[in-house]
Write an enzyme that holds these catalytic residues in place. Structure first.
Site, short mmCIF file in Angstrom:
data_model
loop_
_atom_site.label_atom_id
_atom_site.label_comp_id
_atom_site.label_asym_id
_atom_site.label_seq_id
_atom_site.Cartn_x
_atom_site.Cartn_y
_atom_site.Cartn_z
CG HIS A 84 -0.26 0.47 2.38
ND1 HIS A 84 0.30 0.80 3.02
CD2 HIS A 84 -0.02 -0.67 3.49
CE1 HIS A 84 0.49 0.99 4.28
NE2 HIS A 84 0.19 -0.73 4.58
CG ASP A 86 -2.82 4.56 2.27
OD1 ASP A 86 -2.07 3.22 2.11
OD2 ASP A 86 -3.84 4.45 3.19
CG ASP A 117 2.54 0.60 8.08
OD1 ASP A 117 2.15 -0.25 6.62
OD2 ASP A 117 2.12 0.40 8.62
CD GLU A 150 -1.95 2.73 7.68
OE1 GLU A 150 -2.29 2.38 8.17
OE2 GLU A 150 -0.62 2.30 7.19
CD GLU A 172 0.79 -4.24 5.50
OE1 GLU A 172 1.91 -2.88 6.69
OE2 GLU A 172 -0.48 -3.32 5.45
ZN LIG Z 1 1.00 -1.08 7.35
#
Ligand SMILES: [Zn+2]
Length: 391
Positions: A84, A86, A117, A150, A172
């Site tokens: 991801h 974001d 992250d 998120e 992740e």
């Molecule tokens: Zn994450």
């Protein structure tokens, strides 16, 4: 058929450069500012000779990225890498000792919001895709970079409507430990309505705070019951009160309150049943005369694959060989887009990546570039094993 092993030439310096560039594309969510980061990823992959696309779904102004390589032979495997783009907002910048969106490098660390992250995971996926492309694969390797993770938006879910695969890796931060299960999360807002009166005559009102304090025994009993629901890899089920708003003035009996619960759940628990449990939990308050409404404001489903699925055993073995990572089965106490692979798309997927989980969402967040390079090597060997025909 492709010959030779998949090699990469990524150095820590190059890893630091790319991660730093990704961090410098401020992709805070909320408000959902992913575009610059998505465009940067597409441009970089195109410079490397890959075919990469912006996907303007589910939101036109917040594009996602899909890039793939490979011959697509049905005899060979298709691997989907997922990250991801974001990042959560940096919070109080006064507390940061570095600029959260500069991507400063110090030794083997890159600093900034999203470093762990999970832009280090995204960088590892980009490098692995490049190596697979330069070498060639019989099957297919697809990199998907999602928005809105998120905030529980359908980023990865939408991408997987059009991307298929036999295996998935959600990049992740795990420091290269393979997690095969992710806990679920639901937030509940419980609104109480009583009756107000002057505090000199409390009996004329119905005090929502008195109601909530008297409710403590029931809540404790529920939490004890949840503590007994245990999963060997992610621990027990939880219901934690996290916010309370009530009252208007010192001398007024409060007639409304909002109490929020953060409810963490196991793959074997069902969200509809949990809704019912929360409703049953607050029933005694109704019986005491309060008007109650319960709203689930956010949901991330739990997900799990068997710890012995091929994608888990292969990545576990290479992570051990390359970085000495523990080979025992592990799970993640938070929910990830693994749920979209496993629950929605039916693709067995693990949670695994080079970031450091304890750095997620922290002030002065950082990620290690040595682990990023190790991650690229593990991914190359994994692609070799799963997506190249055996000779
Ligand atoms: Zn994450």
């Amino acid at each position: 058929m492709v010959d030779g092993t998949i090699q990469h030439d990524v150095t820590e310096a190059e890893a630091a450069d790319l991660l730093s560039e990704l961090v410098a594309r401020d992709s805070q969510n909320p408000p959902g500012r992913e575009r610059a980061c998505a465009e940067f990823i597409v441009e970089t992959l195109e410079e490397w000779g890959l075919d990469a696309q912006l996907v303007e779904e589910p939101y036109e102004d917040r594009p996602q990225v899909v890039a793939e390589t490979g011959a697509g032979s049905p005899e060979s495997g298709d691997l989907v890498l997922n990250g991801h783009i974001d990042v959560v907002p940096p919070g109080d910048r006064e507390q940061w000792s570095v600029d959260p969106f500069e991507g400063g490098v110090d030794g083997n660390r890159v600093y900034g919001r999203g470093a762990s992250d999970m832009k280090s995971g995204v960088a590892a996926g980009m490098f692995a895709l490049r190596a697979a492309h330069e070498h060639g694969v019989d099957g297919r390797v697809t990199l998907t970079c999602a928005i809105g993770e998120e905030t529980a938006e359908p980023g990865t879910k939408t991408l997987l409507d059009n991307v298929g695969g036999d295996f998935g890796i959600v990049l992740e931060p795990t420091e290269l430990v393979v997690d095969t299960v992710g806990k679920g999360l639901a937030w509940y807002e419980v609104e109480l309505r009583g009756e107000s009166s002057h505090a000199s005559s409390p009996d004329l009102g119905l005090n929502v705070l008195d109601g909530l304090f008297s409710f403590n025994d029931e809540l404790t009993a529920y939490r004890e019951e949840l503590a007994e629901r245990e999963h060997p890899l992610v621990g027990s089920s939880l219901c934690t009160p996290t916010m309370l708003e009530a009252g208007t003035k010192e001398n007024v009996i409060p007639d409304s309150a909002t109490l929020t619960f953060d409810r963490r759940f196991l793959p074997e628990e069902n969200i509809k049943e949990i809704d019912k449990e929360i409703d049953d939990l607050v029933e005694p308050l109704r019986e005491r005369g309060f008007e109650i409404s319960v709203t689930r404001t956010r949901t991330y489903e739990a997900a799990e694959i068997n710890a012995d699925r091929e994608i888990a055993t292969v990545v576990r073995q290479h992570s051990h060989d390359i970085a000495g990572v523990d080979t025992a089965p592990h799970g993640k106490s938070a929910s990830t887009d693994q749920r979209n692979f496993v629950n929605d798309a039916g693709i067995p997927a693990i949670i695994w990546g080079p970031g450091t989980s304890a750095q997620s969402h922290t002030v002065d967040e950082w990620a290690r570039t040595d682990l990023l390079v190790d991650a690229v090597e593990v991914l190359c060997r994994t692609i070799e094993e799963l997506c190249v025909e055996r000779r």
